[in-house]
Design an enzyme around this catalytic site. Structure first.
Site, PDB file in Angstrom:
ATOM      1  N   LYS A 133      18.230 -10.009 -33.831  1.00 49.65           N
ATOM      2  CA  LYS A 133      19.551  -9.456 -33.507  1.00 49.65           C
ATOM      3  C   LYS A 133      20.508  -9.551 -34.684  1.00 49.65           C
ATOM      4  O   LYS A 133      21.545  -8.877 -34.703  1.00 49.65           O
ATOM      5  CB  LYS A 133      20.138 -10.147 -32.278  1.00 49.65           C
ATOM      6  CG  LYS A 133      19.364  -9.841 -31.005  1.00 49.65           C
ATOM      7  CD  LYS A 133      20.032 -10.424 -29.778  1.00 49.65           C
ATOM      8  CE  LYS A 133      19.228 -10.158 -28.516  1.00 49.65           C
ATOM      9  NZ  LYS A 133      18.039 -11.022 -28.385  1.00 49.65           N
ATOM     10  N   HIS A 145      22.827  -6.677 -30.540  1.00 51.75           N
ATOM     11  CA  HIS A 145      22.280  -7.067 -29.235  1.00 51.75           C
ATOM     12  C   HIS A 145      22.206  -5.840 -28.327  1.00 51.75           C
ATOM     13  O   HIS A 145      23.221  -5.236 -28.000  1.00 51.75           O
ATOM     14  CB  HIS A 145      23.172  -8.152 -28.625  1.00 51.75           C
ATOM     15  CG  HIS A 145      22.683  -8.686 -27.314  1.00 51.75           C
ATOM     16  ND1 HIS A 145      21.404  -8.456 -26.838  1.00 51.75           N
ATOM     17  CD2 HIS A 145      23.299  -9.451 -26.368  1.00 51.75           C
ATOM     18  CE1 HIS A 145      21.266  -9.053 -25.665  1.00 51.75           C
ATOM     19  NE2 HIS A 145      22.398  -9.646 -25.351  1.00 51.75           N
ATOM     20  N   PHE A 191      22.453 -12.912 -17.903  1.00 56.75           N
ATOM     21  CA  PHE A 191      23.503 -13.503 -17.065  1.00 56.75           C
ATOM     22  C   PHE A 191      22.892 -14.209 -15.858  1.00 56.75           C
ATOM     23  O   PHE A 191      21.816 -13.837 -15.374  1.00 56.75           O
ATOM     24  CB  PHE A 191      24.458 -12.424 -16.568  1.00 56.75           C
ATOM     25  CG  PHE A 191      25.475 -11.989 -17.584  1.00 56.75           C
ATOM     26  CD1 PHE A 191      25.925 -12.861 -18.563  1.00 56.75           C
ATOM     27  CD2 PHE A 191      26.000 -10.708 -17.539  1.00 56.75           C
ATOM     28  CE1 PHE A 191      26.877 -12.456 -19.485  1.00 56.75           C
ATOM     29  CE2 PHE A 191      26.960 -10.290 -18.453  1.00 56.75           C
ATOM     30  CZ  PHE A 191      27.394 -11.166 -19.427  1.00 56.75           C
TER      31      PHE A 191
END
Lengths: 420, 134
Positions: free
Chosen positions: A344, A349, A408
């Site tokens: 990344k 990202h 998440f």
């Protein structure tokens, strides 16, 4: 397991290249895809750097305005229900099919499935809802739903290609396409499917990326050369990117019968949740540690056998530290010292796309015999003590690699890939 | 006030403006302008047929004449499905600021019915600055 899965086709539409050859060249040279890129026509937005895809124009809500590289034949009846990231996905899928030596006709007999991952298109959703509200929901684009909601990729691609096997989408934020890969491997292992197509894609626009700014997750560093620097003590957030990556995996005997050239074998996978926070990593990366250990166990591989880890590290202060601590718990504590890098730093990202993109990078590295470095890393964070974080690409062929993803809610997914 | 917390006016997305007929031929755009200015129903017909053709699936499009007969079935002869028909209707609704109900939509099965329906609908909406000329 008697059934195993080989990666036989790859397609890339990314900030560092729109095909495997250019992606590989960028990774090996440490060439990043970031630019100063105004995502919103407002100089007061603090976020200055992003990593756009080149060669496409999909910034309009009208498909009539979109352009893409000429070599892809995208019919209008398919185009009309796509989101901007669906255009990337279509092109990456065409590329992967050609790479695997397959055509549309090979996908329709029920033995091929399709697992996709994207967050949907907040941009299209906003546009279509505004239009429909203005027309009292009497007038609105009939394609508004299928072009915008999460699932838009699987709806559109399954219909276009006539895929009649297992088709679904995965929504675990930045672990989504890694979940897609893991469950695709299971489909093959369980004998349910002979071939799986995995698609990860996202858009790069204000509606997708900038909502991460109030979470303090985005870098406000205005320098494209240093804004994304995973594991560095000066990191301040991630840099957004869009694009699409497609992996085609096939049961090994089918791949052999077809004389397909494999990139790598997906040897195993594991997942574990932090059970801790809706958006923040567990401070010691507990879930990611468990996911790595489960993936290694599933693949029957010891930590010391892993040559390279493609880290999830997005360049956020909290996430990179958690991953570094999890890597130390799994590897350093077992006396192992694989090379670790986060690509990344070069790509930015890609959110839902990240896991598939980085599995694709691992596949290239395994077939071509190199390991990506961390070219933006200057001063490693002290949480990384003892980790092997090469700056430059290593011209050493890995035999076994681990690919990490976290999303998440503390979703963590890891894959083990093996050279073939 | 809420705006006290906002250092500047809410920003708008980078404008990418295009008119609905920008990607159509000049002849179609001219016909559209002519209908709006004069109420010329033949000009409206030209626009409607161009919109139908624009939404037609590629395979069916290659197999049907550029000007299909009024009797051609939209679903069946011309390769549309119900969702594509809804797209055509939305395009026309948006272009001429008219509303078509589900009931009305269900009654349209042929090219001729679509042309006739749009004539009545658009002419009665006042989209043109002139009354219909034919």
């Amino acid at each position: 397991m008697s059934r195993s899965a080989l990666i036989t086709g790859l397609g890339f539409i990314t900030s560092i290249g729109n095909d495997a050859t250019s992606v590989s060249a960028s990774l090996r040279a440490g060439r990043h895809g970031m630019v100063v890129h105004p995502l919103w026509d407002n100089p007061n937005v603090a976020v200055k750097v992003a990593a756009p895809v080149r060669g496409f124009f999909v910034d309009s809500a009208s498909w009539r305005d979109w352009t893409w590289p000429e070599r892809y034949e995208l019919p209008r009846e398919t185009l009309r229900s796509l989101a901007p990231h669906g255009v990337y996905a279509f092109c990456a899928l065409e590329q992967a099919l050609a790479d695997a030596g397959l055509t549309k006709a090979d996908l329709t007999d029920g033995s091929t499935g399709l697992f996709c991952a994207s967050a949907g298109s907040a941009f299209m959703q906003y546009h279509h809802l505004s239009q429909a509200h203005a027309g009292n929901f009497e007038r609105g684009n009939p394609m508004g739903v299928v072009s915008a909601i999460a699932g838009t990729l699987n709806f559109n691609l399954a219909a276009h290609y006539g895929i009649t096997g297992a088709v679904t989408g995965f929504v675990s934020a930045c672990a989504s396409s890694s979940h897609a890969i893991g469950y695709a491997l299971d489909e093959i292992r369980l004998g349910r499917q002979e071939r799986m197509i995995i698609v990860g894609a996202e858009e790069l626009n204000a509606d997708t990326i900038l909502p991460f700014a109030p979470m303090r997750a985005l870098s406000v560093n205005p320098d494209p050369a240093t804004a994304s620097r995973p594991f560095d003590s000066a990191r301040d957030g991630f840099v957004g990117t869009g694009g699409a990556v497609v992996l085609i995996i096939e049961e090994a005997s089918l791949a052999r019968r077809r004389n397909a050239t494999a990139y790598a074998e997906i040897l195993g996978w594991g997942q574990a949740s932090d059970g801790h926070s809706v958006a923040s990593s567990h401070p010691e990366g507990a879930g990611l540690r468990n996911a790595m250990q489960r993936a290694l166990r599933d693949a029957a591989v010891a930590p010391a056998q892993i040559d390279y880890v493609n880290a999830h590290a997005t360049s956020t202060p909290v996430g990179d530290r958690a991953e570094a601590l999890a890597l130390r718990a799994v590897f350093s504590d077992a006396g192992a010292r694989p090379a670790v890098s986060s690509t990344k730093g070069l790509t930015g990202h890609g959110l839902s796309m990240a896991g598939a993109m980085e599995a694709g990078f691992c596949a290239l590295a395994l077939r071509e015999g190199w390991m990506p470095g961390n070219p933006h890393l200057v001063n490693p964070d002290n949480s990384c003590d003892g980790l092997n974080l090469p700056r430059e690409t290593l011209s050493v062929a890995p035999a076994l690699v681990l690919n990490n993803s976290s999303g998440f809610g503390g979703s963590n997914v890891c894959h083990v890939l093996r050279r073939v | 006030m809420a705006s006290d917390n906002t250092p500047s006016a809410p920003a708008k997305p980078k404008p990418v403006k295009s008119g609905p007929l920008d990607k159509f031929s000049a002849a179609v755009r001219d016909a559209h302008a002519r209908f709006l200015a004069t109420g010329d129903i033949d000009a409206l017909d030209t626009v409607v047929l161009a919109i139908v053709r624009d939404h037609q699936p590629a395979e069916a499009r290659a197999a049907t004449p550029a000007a299909p007969p009024d009797s051609a079935l939209l679903i069946g002869d011309l390769g549309f499905d119900s969702l594509a028909l809804a797209e055509i209707v939305f395009f026309i609704e948006d272009l001429y600021q008219v509303s078509v109900s589900n009931e009305e939509l269900m009654r349209i099965t042929t090219v001729g019915e679509l042309r006739g329906f749009i004539r009545i609908k658009v002419a009665s909406s006042g989209a043109s600055s002139q009354p219909p000329s034919s």
